[in-house]
Design a protein around this motif. Structure first.
Motif, mmCIF file in Angstrom:
data_model
loop_
_atom_site.group_PDB
_atom_site.id
_atom_site.type_symbol
_atom_site.label_atom_id
_atom_site.label_comp_id
_atom_site.label_asym_id
_atom_site.label_seq_id
_atom_site.Cartn_x
_atom_site.Cartn_y
_atom_site.Cartn_z
ATOM 1 N N VAL A 34 11.650 21.674 39.603
ATOM 2 C CA VAL A 34 12.448 22.301 38.549
ATOM 3 C C VAL A 34 13.027 23.649 38.958
ATOM 4 O O VAL A 34 14.224 23.899 38.793
ATOM 5 N N ASP A 35 12.200 24.511 39.526
ATOM 6 C CA ASP A 35 12.673 25.874 39.795
ATOM 7 C C ASP A 35 13.789 25.929 40.834
ATOM 8 O O ASP A 35 14.773 26.649 40.674
ATOM 9 N N ALA A 36 13.653 25.145 41.874
ATOM 10 C CA ALA A 36 14.643 25.194 42.954
ATOM 11 C C ALA A 36 15.966 24.557 42.557
ATOM 12 O O ALA A 36 17.026 24.949 43.040
ATOM 13 N N ALA A 37 15.906 23.581 41.676
ATOM 14 C CA ALA A 37 17.101 22.788 41.377
ATOM 15 C C ALA A 37 17.894 23.317 40.197
ATOM 16 O O ALA A 37 19.022 22.893 39.973
ATOM 17 N N ARG A 38 17.313 24.257 39.455
ATOM 18 C CA ARG A 38 17.908 24.632 38.164
ATOM 19 C C ARG A 38 19.370 25.069 38.250
ATOM 20 O O ARG A 38 19.714 26.036 38.911
ATOM 21 N N GLY A 39 20.207 24.309 37.561
ATOM 22 C CA GLY A 39 21.607 24.689 37.373
ATOM 23 C C GLY A 39 22.472 24.577 38.612
ATOM 24 O O GLY A 39 23.618 24.997 38.611
ATOM 25 N N SER A 40 21.947 23.961 39.660
ATOM 26 C CA SER A 40 22.710 23.920 40.895
ATOM 27 C C SER A 40 23.277 22.537 41.171
ATOM 28 O O SER A 40 22.540 21.583 41.409
ATOM 29 N N ALA A 41 24.586 22.461 41.173
ATOM 30 C CA ALA A 41 25.224 21.178 41.489
ATOM 31 C C ALA A 41 25.016 20.831 42.950
ATOM 32 O O ALA A 41 24.976 19.668 43.324
ATOM 33 N N ARG A 42 24.879 21.833 43.779
ATOM 34 C CA ARG A 42 24.729 21.538 45.199
ATOM 35 C C ARG A 42 23.379 20.871 45.454
ATOM 36 O O ARG A 42 23.301 19.840 46.110
ATOM 37 N N LYS A 43 22.333 21.447 44.896
ATOM 38 C CA LYS A 43 21.020 20.804 44.999
ATOM 39 C C LYS A 43 21.089 19.382 44.476
ATOM 40 O O LYS A 43 20.595 18.446 45.052
ATOM 41 N N ARG A 55 16.273 20.843 34.504
ATOM 42 C CA ARG A 55 16.993 21.423 35.648
ATOM 43 C C ARG A 55 18.341 22.021 35.248
ATOM 44 O O ARG A 55 19.123 22.424 36.097
ATOM 45 N N ASP A 56 18.607 22.024 33.948
ATOM 46 C CA ASP A 56 19.880 22.540 33.436
ATOM 47 C C ASP A 56 21.072 21.782 34.053
ATOM 48 O O ASP A 56 22.078 22.382 34.434
ATOM 49 N N TRP A 57 20.923 20.500 34.151
ATOM 50 C CA TRP A 57 21.954 19.656 34.758
ATOM 51 C C TRP A 57 22.840 18.956 33.722
ATOM 52 O O TRP A 57 23.756 18.211 34.094
ATOM 53 N N GLN A 58 22.581 19.164 32.437
ATOM 54 C CA GLN A 58 23.430 18.500 31.417
ATOM 55 C C GLN A 58 24.884 18.902 31.597
ATOM 56 O O GLN A 58 25.793 18.146 31.292
ATOM 57 N N GLN A 59 25.096 20.163 32.056
ATOM 58 C CA GLN A 59 26.455 20.667 32.245
ATOM 59 C C GLN A 59 27.272 19.819 33.220
ATOM 60 O O GLN A 59 28.496 19.792 33.156
ATOM 61 N N PHE A 60 26.591 19.118 34.144
ATOM 62 C CA PHE A 60 27.312 18.268 35.103
ATOM 63 C C PHE A 60 27.468 16.829 34.592
ATOM 64 O O PHE A 60 28.217 16.053 35.164
ATOM 65 N N HIS A 61 26.729 16.493 33.534
ATOM 66 C CA HIS A 61 26.622 15.091 33.121
ATOM 67 C C HIS A 61 27.642 14.666 32.071
ATOM 68 O O HIS A 61 27.287 14.043 31.071
ATOM 69 N N SER A 62 28.907 14.974 32.292
ATOM 70 C CA SER A 62 29.951 14.386 31.449
ATOM 71 C C SER A 62 30.075 12.909 31.816
ATOM 72 O O SER A 62 29.768 12.514 32.950
#
Lengths: 124, 124, 124, 124
Positions: free
Chosen positions: B108-117, A22-29
């Motif tokens: 995966v597709d809907a959540a990608r890279g979104s902190a809000r999700k 989900r490309d969420w590593q960027q938030f996982h500090s």
């Protein structure tokens, strides 16, 4: 069979993939994950806040509260394991080390039945 | 080898004995243990509070902070496992259940890279 | 005499100066202050964690615990007021608004003596 | 005009009546209120957890987050004032006392711009 006290690697791997997909590593500090862990503890504590101690003993099995108890314990576990993973900390080794410290610090005879001694433990 | 995501039974058993040897079960209601867990989270969070996110990424390996990081992560783990044990909750099952929920809820597709999700997830 | 429910401006000003004199504003982002507040709550909760509810009622006056109770309540207050200040939030207005919401949501007759109703309040 | 740093008595009185009207004093032991405060801190922290420090500086004024910020700050304030009240603690005196301690402990010259010094303050 493992000789470990706890084994969390399979979960750590799963959470790594989940974040990566989900490309969420960027938030996982670690800073952010420690905050997220705080939020989940808050939700866990809310379950028990108006219960007596006696009532709280049934919270994990009572039909009304058990689903929330399981969910919040799971959420705390997920963030704890994820946090240790991004920090590069071996939770099993850290736990084993702390148990050794506690055993030395709180000899059975001196600590028996005493909340005050017990409390001191947490300050150690 | 275990098929579990996490395995905490050896630690739970050890903590049960530790409490029993010191006659501390009387203090270990879920309500009290949830409070003790809060205290440990507070100590963990204190480590990161004045760090930038970038600095926090090195906190688990930096010589100055790593011992405290390991100790506080251990303390949180000890109380979490003890709390689940006195509540009679199978942490591995609870975690597996929550992962299933999260996977469905955050495709995966809907959540990608979104902190809000991602944030919504925590409200789930 | 003020018509306000709470009045915190003198303290907010003092904390602004205290931070400014020490060049600490750079650390006082809302994110960091929220974490510092968490740490202080942890220390406050630790005081009560092994007490019964009955014992906790004397914690503010008992010689053994009163100094710690006063100190931790003060620390929580300091960070809360500082956090509201850097966020630009008028605490008195926010409190007044929330009291109106609670009064509407929890009519006296429906809420009387019910922890469950009360609990719902917190979810509101 | 008051010489106090903070003035919370009007709010404390209001909360006393609110609880009394609903027969909620029975739930308001310091132990329970400390837990409720934890839950509210958790909700406050959740607002900031995925924000950068820079983003968090706008959280109190941004249209998207300001209502939640105000509400959670209010909830924390309500429980803090209620907790101090049931404990019989004079928050203004406790705060004044802590400020004196901090001023002595952190002389301007030694503390300037140092997060480490600052951090020590919290351990004091």
């Amino acid at each position: 069979m493992s000789n470990k006290l706890i084994e969390v690697e399979a979960l750590a791997r799963r959470l790594r993939e989940f974040a990566s997909d989900r490309d969420w590593q960027q938030f996982h500090s670690p800073k952010n994950l420690a905050m997220a862990l705080t939020g989940e503890i808050g939700e866990l504590v809310e379950i028990f806040q108006w219960m007596s101690e006696g009532e709280s003993k049934h919270a994990g099995t009572s039909e009304r509260t058990a689903p929330a108890v399981r969910e919040e314990l799971a959420d705390v576990t997920l963030y704890l394991v994820r946090l240790a993973d991004v920090l590069g900390v071996d939770l099993n080794a850290a736990v084993a080390e702390k148990l050794r410290v506690n055993a030395t610090k709180y000899p059975v005879d001196a600590a028996r039945g005493s909340a005050r001694k017990y409390n001191d433990l947490e300050r150690g």
